[in-house]
Design a protein around this motif. Structure first.
Motif, PDB file in Angstrom:
ATOM      1  N   GLY A 116       0.833  -1.189   0.000  1.00  0.00           N
ATOM      2  CA  GLY A 116       0.000   0.000   0.000  1.00  0.00           C
ATOM      3  C   GLY A 116       0.872   1.245   0.000  1.00  0.00           C
ATOM      4  O   GLY A 116       1.882   1.319  -0.700  1.00  0.00           O
ATOM      5  N   ALA A 117       0.505   2.221   0.816  1.00  0.00           N
ATOM      6  CA  ALA A 117       1.281   3.467   0.894  1.00  0.00           C
ATOM      7  C   ALA A 117       2.369   3.408   1.958  1.00  0.00           C
ATOM      8  O   ALA A 117       3.047   4.406   2.195  1.00  0.00           O
ATOM      9  CB  ALA A 117       0.335   4.638   1.188  1.00  0.00           C
ATOM     10  N   LEU A 118       2.556   2.236   2.578  1.00  0.00           N
ATOM     11  CA  LEU A 118       3.507   2.129   3.688  1.00  0.00           C
ATOM     12  C   LEU A 118       4.925   1.883   3.180  1.00  0.00           C
ATOM     13  O   LEU A 118       5.175   0.877   2.498  1.00  0.00           O
ATOM     14  CB  LEU A 118       3.096   0.974   4.613  1.00  0.00           C
ATOM     15  N   LEU A 130       9.416  -6.461  14.510  1.00  0.00           N
ATOM     16  CA  LEU A 130       8.949  -5.099  14.319  1.00  0.00           C
ATOM     17  C   LEU A 130       8.565  -4.444  15.640  1.00  0.00           C
ATOM     18  O   LEU A 130       8.033  -5.095  16.546  1.00  0.00           O
ATOM     19  CB  LEU A 130       7.727  -5.060  13.401  1.00  0.00           C
ATOM     20  N   ARG A 131       8.806  -3.154  15.728  1.00  0.00           N
ATOM     21  CA  ARG A 131       8.300  -2.375  16.846  1.00  0.00           C
ATOM     22  C   ARG A 131       6.777  -2.393  16.823  1.00  0.00           C
ATOM     23  O   ARG A 131       6.159  -2.551  15.762  1.00  0.00           O
ATOM     24  CB  ARG A 131       8.796  -0.930  16.764  1.00  0.00           C
ATOM     25  N   ARG A 132       6.170  -2.219  17.984  1.00  0.00           N
ATOM     26  CA  ARG A 132       4.709  -2.302  18.074  1.00  0.00           C
ATOM     27  C   ARG A 132       4.033  -1.273  17.174  1.00  0.00           C
ATOM     28  O   ARG A 132       3.095  -1.595  16.435  1.00  0.00           O
ATOM     29  CB  ARG A 132       4.263  -2.101  19.527  1.00  0.00           C
ATOM     30  N   ASP A 133       4.495  -0.029  17.213  1.00  0.00           N
ATOM     31  CA  ASP A 133       3.863   1.006  16.392  1.00  0.00           C
ATOM     32  C   ASP A 133       4.005   0.703  14.905  1.00  0.00           C
ATOM     33  O   ASP A 133       3.080   0.967  14.122  1.00  0.00           O
ATOM     34  CB  ASP A 133       4.472   2.371  16.709  1.00  0.00           C
ATOM     35  N   ASP A 134       5.155   0.145  14.512  1.00  0.00           N
ATOM     36  CA  ASP A 134       5.354  -0.199  13.100  1.00  0.00           C
ATOM     37  C   ASP A 134       4.481  -1.381  12.693  1.00  0.00           C
ATOM     38  O   ASP A 134       3.982  -1.437  11.565  1.00  0.00           O
ATOM     39  CB  ASP A 134       6.829  -0.506  12.841  1.00  0.00           C
ATOM     40  N   ARG A 149      -0.275  -3.491   9.870  1.00  0.00           N
ATOM     41  CA  ARG A 149      -1.603  -4.098   9.944  1.00  0.00           C
ATOM     42  C   ARG A 149      -2.645  -3.213   9.239  1.00  0.00           C
ATOM     43  O   ARG A 149      -3.464  -3.700   8.457  1.00  0.00           O
ATOM     44  CB  ARG A 149      -2.002  -4.286  11.410  1.00  0.00           C
ATOM     45  N   ARG A 150      -2.607  -1.947   9.512  1.00  0.00           N
ATOM     46  CA  ARG A 150      -3.608  -1.052   8.936  1.00  0.00           C
ATOM     47  C   ARG A 150      -3.389  -0.871   7.444  1.00  0.00           C
ATOM     48  O   ARG A 150      -4.346  -0.682   6.686  1.00  0.00           O
ATOM     49  CB  ARG A 150      -3.601   0.283   9.684  1.00  0.00           C
ATOM     50  N   ARG A 205      -8.376  -6.104  13.286  1.00  0.00           N
ATOM     51  CA  ARG A 205      -8.681  -6.595  14.640  1.00  0.00           C
ATOM     52  C   ARG A 205      -7.405  -6.665  15.490  1.00  0.00           C
ATOM     53  O   ARG A 205      -7.379  -6.231  16.646  1.00  0.00           O
ATOM     54  CB  ARG A 205      -9.333  -7.978  14.557  1.00  0.00           C
ATOM     55  N   ARG A 206      -6.351  -7.177  14.897  1.00  0.00           N
ATOM     56  CA  ARG A 206      -5.094  -7.307  15.638  1.00  0.00           C
ATOM     57  C   ARG A 206      -4.437  -5.958  15.876  1.00  0.00           C
ATOM     58  O   ARG A 206      -3.767  -5.766  16.899  1.00  0.00           O
ATOM     59  CB  ARG A 206      -4.168  -8.262  14.886  1.00  0.00           C
TER      60      ARG A 206
END
Length: 292
Positions: A240-242, A265-269, A274-275, A284-285
């Motif tokens: 995607g755009a990530l 991976l770091r949690r925020d990454d 996921r998004r 959901r995760r």
């Protein structure tokens, strides 16, 4: 971690397969003030070198000989399932990332034991339920491949739900997803690791092929082994755009009691990934990770 008869459990720290340190009378302030971390590392090293643990572990603080730590032998009647070295923080015994993964492997094995085969692999995973409902979950154990990757010096980073588990997610999975930078000079280390773990890769028609370096130079290489299956991805895969390459540079590293190093991976990454993928299970995760 609690160990002992029901109603008489004590918080302990694991030293090896049969010895644990009783930390029931240790407060966090006292533990760190007397050099508890260094003492614990010294005792673990001693046990691994074959020196028998002493019955008491004296405090190293001036004017006191009070026993602060005790090594307690654990008999065969107590099953040491998923007991790993743990961290004492804020007066509680908190499992580390790889302890959480060991526990998840044990829970997955118990949940899928005796389940009839369906013929579905991790590639057939439901976009809502994930790969836990596939046959891949019945033999799920990512540790042989993770150890081989570490031994080969392959700079692969754990992504997907295994990374989620390392951050504390309670949702189980049946596959292992990896991300690496796709640089040709790294392909040889990957090939050595996958071969050492008994993995085969799958071509575009899902036929097994040997894990040779050239076979990894694709946006995604699917793999299978007696213990674990999954995807080995590169930034060339559509995300995607990530922009995923920077995620590799800031990945975390967890270390197991035997020295195994696992990058993830770091949690925020992981939430961003996921998004970006946007499947129902990913969203959901991601929400679960945001609550942790």
């Amino acid at each position: 971690m609690l160990l002992g008869a029901p109603g008489a459990e004590k918080p302990v720290v694991r030293v090896d397969e049969s010895h644990y340190i009783d930390v029931s009378d240790v407060t966090p302030e006292r533990f760190f003030a007397v050099g508890g971390v260094a003492l614990l590392a010294e005792r673990v090293a001693g046990v691994r070198c074959g020196r028998s643990p002493v019955s008491g572990w004296a405090r190293r603080s001036r004017g006191s000989t009070k026993t602060e730590w005790q090594c307690a032998a654990v008999g065969a009647a107590i099953q040491p399932l998923a007991l790993r070295l743990i961290t004492v923080l804020d007066g509680a015994v908190n499992p580390g990332p790889l302890e959480l993964l060991h526990e998840a492997v044990d829970r997955t094995r118990a949940l899928t034991r005796g389940r009839p085969a369906t013929g579905r692999t991790h590639d057939d995973a439901d976009p809502v339920a994930g790969s836990l409902a596939t046959d891949s979950a019945q033999r799920f154990d990512p540790f042989p491949l993770l150890r081989a990757l570490d031994a080969a010096g392959a700079r692969a980073v754990v992504i997907g739900q295994v990374a989620g588990i390392l951050h504390g997610s309670t949702e189980l999975t049946g596959d292992l997803d990896l991300l690496w930078d796709g640089a040709p000079e790294q392909a040889d280390a990957l090939a050595r690791a996958f071969a050492a773990a008994g993995c085969t890769l799958l071509d575009d028609e899902h036929r097994p092929i040997p894990p040779r370096p050239q076979a990894f130079l694709r946006p995604k290489a699917q793999f299978d082994s007696p213990q674990v299956s999954g995807d080995c991805c590169t930034p060339a895969l559509p995300w995607g755009a990530l922009p995923v390459r920077p995620l590799l540079d800031r990945a975390l590293t967890a270390v197991d009691t035997d020295g195994l190093r696992v990058r993830y991976l770091r949690r925020d990454d992981l939430i961003l990934m996921r998004r970006a993928l946007g499947r129902p299970k990913d969203l959901r995760r991601a929400e679960e990770l945001e609550r942790l």
